[in-house]
Design an enzyme around this catalytic site. Structure first.
Site, PDB file in Angstrom:
ATOM      1  N   ASP A  29      49.471   0.229 -52.877  1.00  0.00           N
ATOM      2  CA  ASP A  29      50.514   1.063 -53.483  1.00  0.00           C
ATOM      3  C   ASP A  29      50.045   2.514 -53.533  1.00  0.00           C
ATOM      4  O   ASP A  29      48.846   2.796 -53.496  1.00  0.00           O
ATOM      5  CB  ASP A  29      50.797   0.590 -54.921  1.00  0.00           C
TER       6      ASP A  29
HETATM    7  N1  URA Z   1      48.667  -5.486 -55.699  1.00  0.00           N
HETATM    8  C1  URA Z   1      49.381  -4.477 -56.232  1.00  0.00           C
HETATM    9  O1  URA Z   1      50.113  -4.652 -57.199  1.00  0.00           O
HETATM   10  N2  URA Z   1      49.252  -3.265 -55.686  1.00  0.00           N
HETATM   11  C2  URA Z   1      48.433  -2.994 -54.649  1.00  0.00           C
HETATM   12  O2  URA Z   1      48.358  -1.841 -54.200  1.00  0.00           O
HETATM   13  C3  URA Z   1      47.699  -4.057 -54.097  1.00  0.00           C
HETATM   14  C4  URA Z   1      47.837  -5.300 -54.632  1.00  0.00           C
END
Ligand code: URA
Length: 242
Positions: A103
């Site tokens: 993310d």
């Molecule tokens: N899980 C999440 O919630 N975000 C990420 O970036 C990776 C795994």
């Protein structure tokens, strides 16, 4: 291999553009200017320079980045800076892409490569490649959460996750945890904690299969994988199930 093919393969332009570079005398092989694109060279042994900079021939590039927050795990984006935007031109020339997504606000280990076959294998759900995350949670994480994650939890869209291995590193008003999962659903770690009524306030990936985040990398820094790391990844990608 023809010199024009080698340079074009490495992303220095189309055959036509490479022809211009050669014509202008910008390409030197073993100390001699080469102007003819048909000139045969050994890409692995001959010393090739373009405008004085060494051209090292390789087909694939494998980079480990410590992804900074605020940057998108994509090759291009209309609004935000991407992990590819922060690569040096000599690495970007290989047209690499991130293997999977973190993310925008997530930090940590991101593999960036142009080896599509390897990326495909590592992302295949059949491979169950484990990914470990360090996270800070907005409240106390309990043994019940460990058990719930061991059983798999039901996400907001009704999907029941595969088991996750949750370790509590520090429990309190805010808790530090480590979670290993073998899937990569959208926002998976955040949604797994939401499923037990908790919120992830900081998230960082620390490993992916055999690859550990090199903690000497500052946020936004990256390095090439060592030969051993590449071999380990290739071995994992060949296994049916790990
Ligand atoms: N899980 C999440 O919630 N975000 C990420 O970036 C990776 C795994």
């Amino acid at each position: 291999m023809r010199i024009d093919k080698m340079l074009a393969n490495m992303g220095y332009g189309s055959r036509k553009e490479v022809k211009q570079l050669l014509k202008k005398g910008q390409v030197v092989v073993n100390g001699k200017i080469v102007k003819d694109g048909k000139e045969q060279i050994d890409p692995f042994h001959d010393a090739v320079t373009l405008n004085g900079a060494e051209v090292q021939y390789k087909e694939f590039i494998y980079l480990m980045m410590n992804k900074p927050p605020g940057v998108i795990s994509a090759t291009e984006d209309d609004y935000d800076e991407t992990v590819i935007d922060i690569l040096q031109p000599e690495d970007a020339v290989f047209s690499p892409f991130p293997v999977g997504r973190l993310d925008k606000d997530t930090e940590g280990l991101l593999l960036i490569t142009n080896d599509g076959g390897l990326a495909h294998q590592l992302l295949s759900p059949k491979k169950n490649v484990p990914k470990t995350y360090f996270a800070v949670i907005d409240r106390e994480v309990t043994d019940e959460d460990i058990e719930a994650f061991r059983q798999g939890v039901t996400l907001d869209d009704g999907y029941h996750t595969k088991p996750g291995d949750l370790k509590i590193l520090k429990s309190g008003i805010y808790s530090d945890i480590e979670l290993t999962i073998t899937e990569g659903k959208f926002h998976q770690v955040k949604r797994m904690f939401e499923a037990v009524g908790k919120k992830v306030v900081y998230l960082k990936r620390v490993s992916m299969g055999p690859l550990q985040l090199d903690e000497s990398l500052e946020l936004g820094e990256y390095r090439e994988l060592t030969e051993e790391e590449v071999l380990q990844l290739i071995n994992v990608s060949k296994l049916e199930k790990i």
